[in-house]
Write an enzyme that holds these catalytic residues in place. Structure first.
Site, PDB file in Angstrom:
ATOM      1  N   ALA A  58      34.908  41.993  35.480  1.00 21.09           N
ATOM      2  CA  ALA A  58      35.646  40.680  34.580  1.00 21.09           C
ATOM      3  C   ALA A  58      36.340  39.480  35.046  1.00 21.09           C
ATOM      4  O   ALA A  58      37.012  38.604  34.791  1.00 21.09           O
ATOM      5  CB  ALA A  58      36.753  41.912  33.776  1.00 21.09           C
ATOM      6  N   ARG A 115      36.359  36.400  37.926  1.00 16.89           N
ATOM      7  CA  ARG A 115      35.974  34.745  38.283  1.00 16.89           C
ATOM      8  C   ARG A 115      33.788  35.481  39.291  1.00 16.89           C
ATOM      9  O   ARG A 115      32.896  34.709  38.318  1.00 16.89           O
ATOM     10  CB  ARG A 115      37.030  33.989  39.281  1.00 16.89           C
ATOM     11  N   ALA A 165      27.515  40.550  52.690  1.00 21.32           N
ATOM     12  CA  ALA A 165      27.503  39.628  53.032  1.00 21.32           C
ATOM     13  C   ALA A 165      28.593  38.548  52.646  1.00 21.32           C
ATOM     14  O   ALA A 165      28.857  38.548  51.873  1.00 21.32           O
ATOM     15  CB  ALA A 165      26.244  38.638  51.971  1.00 21.32           C
ATOM     16  N   HIS A 221      39.592  27.076  51.099  1.00 17.82           N
ATOM     17  CA  HIS A 221      39.487  27.874  50.098  1.00 17.82           C
ATOM     18  C   HIS A 221      40.071  27.403  48.975  1.00 17.82           C
ATOM     19  O   HIS A 221      41.584  27.752  49.159  1.00 17.82           O
ATOM     20  CB  HIS A 221      39.241  29.325  50.386  1.00 17.82           C
ATOM     21  N   LYS A 271      43.143  32.844  47.728  1.00 20.17           N
ATOM     22  CA  LYS A 271      41.839  33.710  48.639  1.00 20.17           C
ATOM     23  C   LYS A 271      42.604  33.985  49.692  1.00 20.17           C
ATOM     24  O   LYS A 271      43.523  33.767  49.841  1.00 20.17           O
ATOM     25  CB  LYS A 271      41.188  32.816  49.317  1.00 20.17           C
ATOM     26  N   GLY A 319      35.587  35.146  55.956  1.00 12.42           N
ATOM     27  CA  GLY A 319      34.738  36.283  56.667  1.00 12.42           C
ATOM     28  C   GLY A 319      33.264  35.439  57.107  1.00 12.42           C
ATOM     29  O   GLY A 319      32.829  35.576  57.880  1.00 12.42           O
TER      30      GLY A 319
END
Length: 274
Positions: A13, A15, A128, A158, A162, A168
């Site tokens: 649910a 983004r 990843a 970002h 975030k 990362g």
């Protein structure tokens, strides 16, 4: 064409989760069998992602283990929250389902636990930090350039929601650069830092700067410097759809891996089977 890959999504649910729903539902070789999230429980997925097809009567479920027991999946895509990734991955692995993890901010302890669960069950997993193919290429190009430059800094930018910093992607880029470098940085005078953090933090000895602003999505530039020249390698993600090529690749390939594999580059650059 063989049977469709049965896919479950946790964080469906959110983004990124909704974008993954679109990507999986629109892929001819995939079948979305379960959607899990801590919010919107009981909501019809077709209402949350109204521009997607092939969603049937799927609803958002609260419990991943129960969802996988009811609708077994071959691959779990996890874009939830770092605090629950470990439990999600172990639960999936115990049920023969290979996790593809895109949630950020994972601790070493979480990765170690997933690695141990992979070894115990014989089921692989992929984590990843970035699923954008261009971002993976940016990291590879930076790794190549690092052999020829002693001085380098990373700036990652970002959106303001975030939680983790540095990203990362930035941490992995810094590690790759540090391992590839053959030259020491130039000697600089002792800095007079007038604002704490002005020169960024360091990861594996590489300076890293983080920016969080509304209006951004995911961006990173790696700046190399030498007498008389600079080299900037930059990648910009302007829409979450840009991550989906890598997500679909991971879903298709994860079960061919062994153990816990970190980085989409392991799929993009691996040697073809002879």
């Amino acid at each position: 064409m063989g049977a469709s890959i049965r896919v479950a999504i946790v964080g469906a649910a959110g983004r990124m989760g909704r974008e993954v729903v679109r990507a999986v539902a629109g892929a001819k070789d995939m079948l979305l069998v379960a959607t899990v999230d801590a919010s919107h429980i009981g909501s019809a997925v077709c209402e949350l992602v109204p521009d997607s097809q092939n969603l049937g009567d799927l609803t958002i479920q609260a419990d991943l283990a129960s969802a996988l027991d009811q609708s077994p999946a071959e691959v779990l895509v996890d874009f939830s929250h770092h605090s629950v990734v470990r439990n999600n991955a172990v639960s999936a692995l115990d049920r023969g389902c290979a996790p593809v993890i895109g949630a950020t901010g994972l601790s070493v302890e979480t990765l170690d636990a997933i690695r141990e669960a992979c070894a115990r069950t014989g089921i692989p997993a992929l984590f990843a930090p970035n699923f954008a193919v261009g971002a993976v290429l940016m990291m590879r190009f930076s790794e190549i350039a690092a052999r020829w430059y002693g001085d380098v800094e990373i700036i990652e930018m970002h959106h303001d929601r975030k939680e983790d910093a540095p990203s990362g992607t930035a941490l992995l880029t810094a590690e790759l650069i540090a391992n590839a470098k053959t030259q020491a940085p130039s000697t600089k005078p002792t800095a007079v830092v007038k604002a704490e953090g002005a020169l960024g933090g360091r990861w594996h000895g590489i300076p890293v700067h983080s920016v969080r602003l509304p209006g951004l999505l995911a961006h990173q530039q790696v700046m190399f410097g030498a007498p008389g020249e600079t080299l900037t390698i930059r990648h910009d993600s302007t829409d979450r759809a840009g991550f989906m090529h890598g997500v679909r690749l991971a879903i298709r390939e994860v079960r061919s891996l062994k153990g816990l594999v970190i980085g989409l580059d392991k799929l993009l650059f691996r040697e073809p089977v002879q």
